[in-house]
Design a protein around this motif. Structure first.
Motif, mmCIF file in Angstrom:
data_model
loop_
_atom_site.group_PDB
_atom_site.id
_atom_site.type_symbol
_atom_site.label_atom_id
_atom_site.label_comp_id
_atom_site.label_asym_id
_atom_site.label_seq_id
_atom_site.Cartn_x
_atom_site.Cartn_y
_atom_site.Cartn_z
ATOM 1 N N ARG A 65 36.574 -44.309 -23.821
ATOM 2 C CA ARG A 65 35.854 -44.630 -22.584
ATOM 3 C C ARG A 65 36.007 -46.104 -22.234
ATOM 4 O O ARG A 65 36.242 -46.460 -21.081
ATOM 5 C CB ARG A 65 34.377 -44.271 -22.713
ATOM 6 N N LYS A 75 29.304 -31.224 -15.453
ATOM 7 C CA LYS A 75 29.578 -32.321 -14.523
ATOM 8 C C LYS A 75 28.976 -33.613 -15.059
ATOM 9 O O LYS A 75 27.891 -33.614 -15.627
ATOM 10 C CB LYS A 75 28.995 -32.026 -13.133
ATOM 11 N N ALA A 76 29.701 -34.692 -14.898
ATOM 12 C CA ALA A 76 29.231 -36.008 -15.314
ATOM 13 C C ALA A 76 29.704 -37.038 -14.300
ATOM 14 O O ALA A 76 30.625 -36.784 -13.532
ATOM 15 C CB ALA A 76 29.777 -36.346 -16.695
ATOM 16 N N THR A 77 29.106 -38.195 -14.335
ATOM 17 C CA THR A 77 29.546 -39.263 -13.448
ATOM 18 C C THR A 77 30.927 -39.745 -13.882
ATOM 19 O O THR A 77 31.335 -39.548 -15.030
ATOM 20 C CB THR A 77 28.578 -40.460 -13.485
ATOM 21 N N ASP A 78 31.641 -40.377 -12.981
ATOM 22 C CA ASP A 78 32.970 -40.889 -13.285
ATOM 23 C C ASP A 78 32.945 -41.911 -14.411
ATOM 24 O O ASP A 78 33.903 -42.032 -15.174
ATOM 25 C CB ASP A 78 33.609 -41.511 -12.050
ATOM 26 N N THR A 79 31.859 -42.656 -14.543
ATOM 27 C CA THR A 79 31.774 -43.677 -15.585
ATOM 28 C C THR A 79 31.556 -43.087 -16.965
ATOM 29 O O THR A 79 31.652 -43.787 -17.960
ATOM 30 C CB THR A 79 30.639 -44.667 -15.288
ATOM 31 N N ALA A 80 31.272 -41.801 -17.046
ATOM 32 C CA ALA A 80 31.064 -41.149 -18.338
ATOM 33 C C ALA A 80 32.326 -40.456 -18.829
ATOM 34 O O ALA A 80 32.300 -39.778 -19.849
ATOM 35 C CB ALA A 80 29.919 -40.133 -18.238
#
Length: 50
Positions: free
Chosen positions: A39, A4-9
């Motif tokens: 990205r 899991k990662a943040t949406d910005t990653a």
């Protein structure tokens, strides 16, 4: 469950680029550079939609 990662990653990639990145055929610095470009482009695309 996956990582899991943040949406910005995250980054949007076409099927071919996703496969190339996941296949492990790129050197680490090439893979990082490819992801960084994806990205940045993904963030710009999302910002343009907002």
């Amino acid at each position: 469950m996956g990582i899991k990662a943040t949406d910005t990653a995250g980054a949007f990639l076409c099927h071919g680029c996703h496969h190339e990145l996941d296949a492990g055929g790129l050197a680490a610095d090439e893979a990082c550079a490819m992801f960084d470009v994806a990205r940045e482009r993904s963030a710009a695309w999302c910002k343009a939609l907002a």
